[in-house]
Design a protein around this motif. Sequence first.
Motif, PDB file in Angstrom:
ATOM      1  N   ARG A 623       0.801  -1.225   0.000  1.00 59.16           N
ATOM      2  CA  ARG A 623       0.000   0.000   0.000  1.00 59.16           C
ATOM      3  C   ARG A 623       0.836   1.277   0.000  1.00 59.16           C
ATOM      4  NH1 ARG A 623      -3.320   0.200   5.657  1.00 59.16           N
ATOM      5  NH2 ARG A 623      -4.554  -1.368   4.531  1.00 59.16           N
ATOM      6  N   GLN A 624       1.807   1.395   0.898  1.00 59.27           N
ATOM      7  CA  GLN A 624       2.592   2.642   0.953  1.00 59.27           C
ATOM      8  C   GLN A 624       3.647   2.702  -0.155  1.00 59.27           C
ATOM      9  OE1 GLN A 624       1.614   4.966   2.667  1.00 59.27           O
ATOM     10  NE2 GLN A 624       0.591   4.221   4.522  1.00 59.27           N
ATOM     11  N   THR A 625       4.273   1.575  -0.431  1.00 61.26           N
ATOM     12  CA  THR A 625       5.325   1.597  -1.465  1.00 61.26           C
ATOM     13  C   THR A 625       4.723   1.805  -2.856  1.00 61.26           C
ATOM     14  OG1 THR A 625       5.208  -0.831  -1.536  1.00 61.26           O
ATOM     15  CG2 THR A 625       6.877   0.146  -0.131  1.00 61.26           C
ATOM     16  N   ALA A 626       3.615   1.126  -3.157  1.00 59.55           N
ATOM     17  CA  ALA A 626       2.976   1.313  -4.469  1.00 59.55           C
ATOM     18  C   ALA A 626       2.464   2.737  -4.618  1.00 59.55           C
ATOM     19  CB  ALA A 626       1.830   0.316  -4.622  1.00 59.55           C
ATOM     20  N   PHE A 627       1.812   3.220  -3.570  1.00 57.20           N
ATOM     21  CA  PHE A 627       1.324   4.594  -3.604  1.00 57.20           C
ATOM     22  C   PHE A 627       2.479   5.581  -3.797  1.00 57.20           C
ATOM     23  CE2 PHE A 627       1.224   8.026  -0.308  1.00 57.20           C
ATOM     24  CZ  PHE A 627       0.562   8.977  -1.033  1.00 57.20           C
ATOM     25  N   GLY A 628       3.595   5.366  -3.057  1.00 61.19           N
ATOM     26  CA  GLY A 628       4.720   6.284  -3.161  1.00 61.19           C
ATOM     27  C   GLY A 628       5.346   6.294  -4.546  1.00 61.19           C
ATOM     28  N   ILE A 629       5.530   5.115  -5.145  1.00 59.94           N
ATOM     29  CA  ILE A 629       6.170   5.052  -6.468  1.00 59.94           C
ATOM     30  C   ILE A 629       5.255   5.617  -7.546  1.00 59.94           C
ATOM     31  CG2 ILE A 629       7.008   3.458  -8.239  1.00 59.94           C
ATOM     32  CD1 ILE A 629       8.018   1.667  -5.947  1.00 59.94           C
ATOM     33  N   VAL A 630       3.951   5.215  -7.526  1.00 62.36           N
ATOM     34  CA  VAL A 630       3.014   5.682  -8.552  1.00 62.36           C
ATOM     35  C   VAL A 630       2.830   7.191  -8.467  1.00 62.36           C
ATOM     36  CG1 VAL A 630       0.624   5.567  -9.322  1.00 62.36           C
ATOM     37  CG2 VAL A 630       1.824   3.481  -8.709  1.00 62.36           C
ATOM     38  N   PHE A 631       2.712   7.709  -7.246  1.00 58.72           N
ATOM     39  CA  PHE A 631       2.552   9.147  -7.092  1.00 58.72           C
ATOM     40  C   PHE A 631       3.813   9.888  -7.538  1.00 58.72           C
ATOM     41  CE2 PHE A 631      -1.338  10.345  -4.718  1.00 58.72           C
ATOM     42  CZ  PHE A 631      -1.483  11.602  -5.243  1.00 58.72           C
ATOM     43  N   CYS A 674      13.564  10.884 -11.633  1.00 57.35           N
ATOM     44  CA  CYS A 674      12.857  11.238 -10.391  1.00 57.35           C
ATOM     45  C   CYS A 674      12.141  10.029  -9.785  1.00 57.35           C
ATOM     46  CB  CYS A 674      11.858  12.347 -10.667  1.00 57.35           C
ATOM     47  SG  CYS A 674      12.627  13.917 -11.137  1.00 57.35           S
ATOM     48  N   SER A 675      11.567   9.178 -10.629  1.00 56.02           N
ATOM     49  CA  SER A 675      10.842   8.002 -10.125  1.00 56.02           C
ATOM     50  C   SER A 675      11.781   6.958  -9.556  1.00 56.02           C
ATOM     51  CB  SER A 675      10.005   7.376 -11.241  1.00 56.02           C
ATOM     52  OG  SER A 675       9.084   8.307 -11.757  1.00 56.02           O
ATOM     53  N   SER A 676      12.977   6.838 -10.161  1.00 52.30           N
ATOM     54  CA  SER A 676      13.923   5.827  -9.702  1.00 52.30           C
ATOM     55  C   SER A 676      14.428   6.136  -8.299  1.00 52.30           C
ATOM     56  CB  SER A 676      15.097   5.705 -10.671  1.00 52.30           C
ATOM     57  OG  SER A 676      15.795   6.939 -10.761  1.00 52.30           O
ATOM     58  N   ILE A 677      14.518   7.419  -7.952  1.00 53.89           N
ATOM     59  CA  ILE A 677      14.945   7.770  -6.589  1.00 53.89           C
ATOM     60  C   ILE A 677      13.917   7.268  -5.572  1.00 53.89           C
ATOM     61  CG2 ILE A 677      15.385   9.688  -5.011  1.00 53.89           C
ATOM     62  CD1 ILE A 677      16.536  11.237  -7.373  1.00 53.89           C
TER      63      ILE A 677
END
Length: 824
Positions: A623-631, A674-677
């Motif tokens: 939940r938090q990791t998917a949300f963080g990466i997608v956002f 930016c997403s890879s970070i």
Amino acid sequence: MAPPGPKPMRAGSSSVEETRSVLKNYQHNLALVFALKEINGDPNLLPNISLGFRIFNSYFDAKMTSKTTLSLLSSKHQFLPNFKCEALNTLIAVIGGLTSQISAHIGTRLSMYKIPQLTYGSFSPVQGNQLLIPSMYQMVPNEATQYMGVIRLFHHFRWTWIALFAQEDDSGDRFMEVLVPMLSENDICVDFTARLPAQKYVANDGNDFLRHEEFFATYFDNKANVWFVYGEDSSMLSLRIVLLLGPFFSYPPVHKVWIVTCHWDFASVAGQRLWDIETFHGALSIAVHSNQPPGFNRFLQSVSPSSAKGDGFIQDFWEQAFRCALKLSTIQGDKEMCTGEEKLESLPGILFEMSMTGHSYNVYNAVHAVAHSLHAIYVSTFKHRSMGKWRILEFYNVQPWQLHHFLRNIKFNNTAGDTVCFDENGELNVGFDVTNWVTFPNGSFARVKVGRLDPQAPPGNELTLHDDQIVWHRTFNQLVPLSVCNERCPPGYSKKKKEGEKFCCYDCAPCPEGTIAQDEDMVACMKCPQDQHANNKKKECISKVFSFLSYKEILGIALALLSIFFSVITALVLGIFIKNQETPIVKANNRSLTYILLISLLLCFLCSLLFIGKPSQLTCLLRQTAFGIVFSVALSSVLAKTITVVLAFMATKPGSRIRRWFGNRMATSVVLFCSSIQAGICTLWLSTSPPFHDMDTHSIAGEIILQCNEGSATMFYSVLGYMGLLATASFTVAFFARKLPDSFNEAKFLTFSMLVFCSVWVSFLPTYLSTKGKFMVAVEIFSILASSAGLLGCIFTPKCYIIVLRPELNTRDQLIRRTLFSLS
């Protein structure tokens, strides 16, 4: 008791005329006679041998006791201690006395001659020390057993506020010294203590009672409903006199629960036969264990003055009991002549009982103990030998000291079926009966066995009571009486000490939140287990409800529908853009970034569904990791779009070198970098301290929150912080590019969308930290949906408006005109 002889000696005498006698004690004499009849009539016990006895009255007086003891050590008709002329009248054992003091006076003299003494009445532990009087055997168990039993009785009925009465003598002093600390150690308080006058069985002028008038008047009206009385028969008489005087001194009525020790017997002198005994109705007694030997009742029915020749006590007993005279010379006043045919069963129980009392049973067992010990000597002496006349004479010369070895080791069953034996301290190895005294209007009473006190039982189980058989005083309406300093604290409250008062007096304080008191008078409230919580009345723990944002509740359904709704809208927008991908408005400002942004927004709406439903290990990880990466992908796309607007304006200037950086490759690089970070931060998070499924049992009363523990708060806030950094960068670039000339005012829309995004997430943090449980999850879902909807609405609503409703503006010419107009 006299030594074995050719025929029994059943005579006794009294050298002092009594003016006041306890008639019930006469049964002790009859019990002795009955026991000897049994023994002398048993062909298997001391065959061809008869036992005799002599009975003396001590008058409960030390001087008379000393004289009587010396008479036992003299010849039958001469007062010459240590000089005996009768070969067959040698003292072999003594049974007596009824009270501690009398037994001690007898024992100190007999111990010098090592003559066995069997006490059938009370005897305190200090006086009964075998090192002081080694020749003594007690037919009553140790007093300490009674104390323990009484404390168990108090605990059983939850009586904590007690009044103590004790006889005014040394034994009463010892009682107070021993029992008061024991009561305190067992959480029982003493309301007051009182001493009973040491009344004698001879005439008394009443001054002893009158001087206690003020004292008793003070304490007869008190809160203690339980009065524990320690004393002997004489103190019973004293107490009855005090109670009789009560109305003359305006004492309040005495309606209490009387608890008495085994030393007491419900007895009266002849003059008290008409005194009311209703006060003692419902009393409980720790009584000497008794049983009924077969034939004893029939034996009592046969007793009469004509059948008791040589009995020096029966005349006095008969005349006082039946209020008549056996001889003309003794007739005084209006007394009638006795017929001699009067029946003992017609007497009220307070004067004489037809069933064997505890003290009489002790006398009965004492006689049998001596007889069985003599029988053991008889068997050991004549075993394997011929029984010649000289052997019988040798047996008659058995010395008292020879009896001790056999008495200490004696063990037999009496005719009533009870086992008789002594322990290592010379005390009868038996328990006590708990009896209930039930009185009747005609002055009689009954003893009802309602329990048993067994010192051999496991600790805590010594006392056995049958509550349903107990009759209480009539004023209690057959309800178990209360005897406490104050009302008990109900369940849900705990005791709070009152300053300056005894520990049994207390206030009641409600249990703090999260604790309970299941029973009355709890010392402290107890915490509930982690999976339970206290009910509203703080009386019991009930299971906590599992709490999580469920699809079955309105809030979960509403958020799920919103997520699906925005997901559908995003998919429709994506479909519109794909359908019109060749139009200028779609191509403007990098079509690929537009697709990436729409797909990431779609995934943002969908990932909010991971927060709804019962947490599991998989959803907690995602939940938090998917949300963080997608956002982060979405924000990177917005940042790339904003940078594209700036670079597009700068590239239009003549000779600008920016043109080489302008294109899809640059935008894609910004998004990937930016997403890879963010992906790296999430990978580090999952590999070091990943989120896990957890339960919070403390935050909300009555609920167990099923939640995802973030594992590492630092990593969680790092993910949020990085998204905040991307949002800040995008907002800053878009803000400065808002006035640059571009097609369809996209820079302004990007600025406004990032303003909405930042506003949502700035308000998210304090709201998120101030909520608990499912509402915390709902706040995060709302923030995801609101910020994503802000990006979708602010960036794509104007474009969809043109594409769907104003297609005439979606042309190349219109695009060039708007750009030129912006430049002018």
